[in-house]
Design an enzyme around this catalytic site. Sequence first.
Site: not given
Ligand code: AP5
Length: 210
Positions: A13, A88, A122, A155, A166
């Site tokens: 994402k 979420r 990552r 991370r 997660r």
């Molecule tokens: P990446 O683009 O980083 O994936 P992502 O979907 O953004 O993954 P996240 O882990 O950041 O999402 P998340 O939803 O768990 O974490 P968030 O930061 O929102 O890609 C991943 C990897 O794959 C990278 O290495 C990239 O290079 C590679 N890649 C990408 N696309 C590719 C492709 N097509 N082919 C090959 N490789 C590829 O949240 C973190 C924490 O914050 C949560 O766990 C929670 O504790 C808190 N939080 C955030 N939002 C909320 C909420 N709304 N409510 C409560 N808690 C929240």
Amino acid sequence: MKLIFLGPPGAGKGTLAAKAVEILHIPHISTGVVFRSAIAAKSPLGIKVKAIIDAGKLVDDETTIALVKERLAQDDVKTGYILDGFPRTIPQAEALADFSEADKVVNFDIPDSSVLERLGGRRVCRKCGHNFHVIFDSPKKEGLCDYCGGEVYVREDDKSGSIQKRLEVYRAQTAPLIDFYRNKGILVDVDARPAVDVVVENFKKAVGKG
Ligand code: AP5
């Protein structure tokens, strides 16, 4: 265009959002990035959420909703935004509907095996937040960001126990949003398994920009 990016951790994402910003010229709002910046700054919010995030659990709805509501009241998002990582939970989605209505919800569809591969490899720039991957997109100089020269790190929530947690949290609390938005008729599915450039094309078609 007001977009929500939905999908499991590691679906891509954040990576896709960086590309979508260049295509659609709208701000990218990632609750995960906001929380990680607060942790890095050791602000009161960061101190409150650090242990929760490191363990792969969700920050409470009240804190998260208040943060997004405040951000969406700003002028730069009046005509469009990409909300990445919010909502979420069903209560977050219901709260969002009271202060902003999304045009489309993009559901990034990907199996757990790919999630594990992506999160396991990552690497993230501490300074500009760019996402790298040790196999699919590695920095030219090990440990240094290609774009700003910042330190590239793993991370805390990408360490193995937190990844499983997660995924469990995603299935229990976030996956029900797929039907929630499908029933509203605004959900579009994007196959997130292929290489980034192909996912970008899939995304453009899904939002009518292909
Ligand atoms: P990446 O683009 O980083 O994936 P992502 O979907 O953004 O993954 P996240 O882990 O950041 O999402 P998340 O939803 O768990 O974490 P968030 O930061 O929102 O890609 C991943 C990897 O794959 C990278 O290495 C990239 O290079 C590679 N890649 C990408 N696309 C590719 C492709 N097509 N082919 C090959 N490789 C590829 O949240 C973190 C924490 O914050 C949560 O766990 C929670 O504790 C808190 N939080 C955030 N939002 C909320 C909420 N709304 N409510 C409560 N808690 C929240």
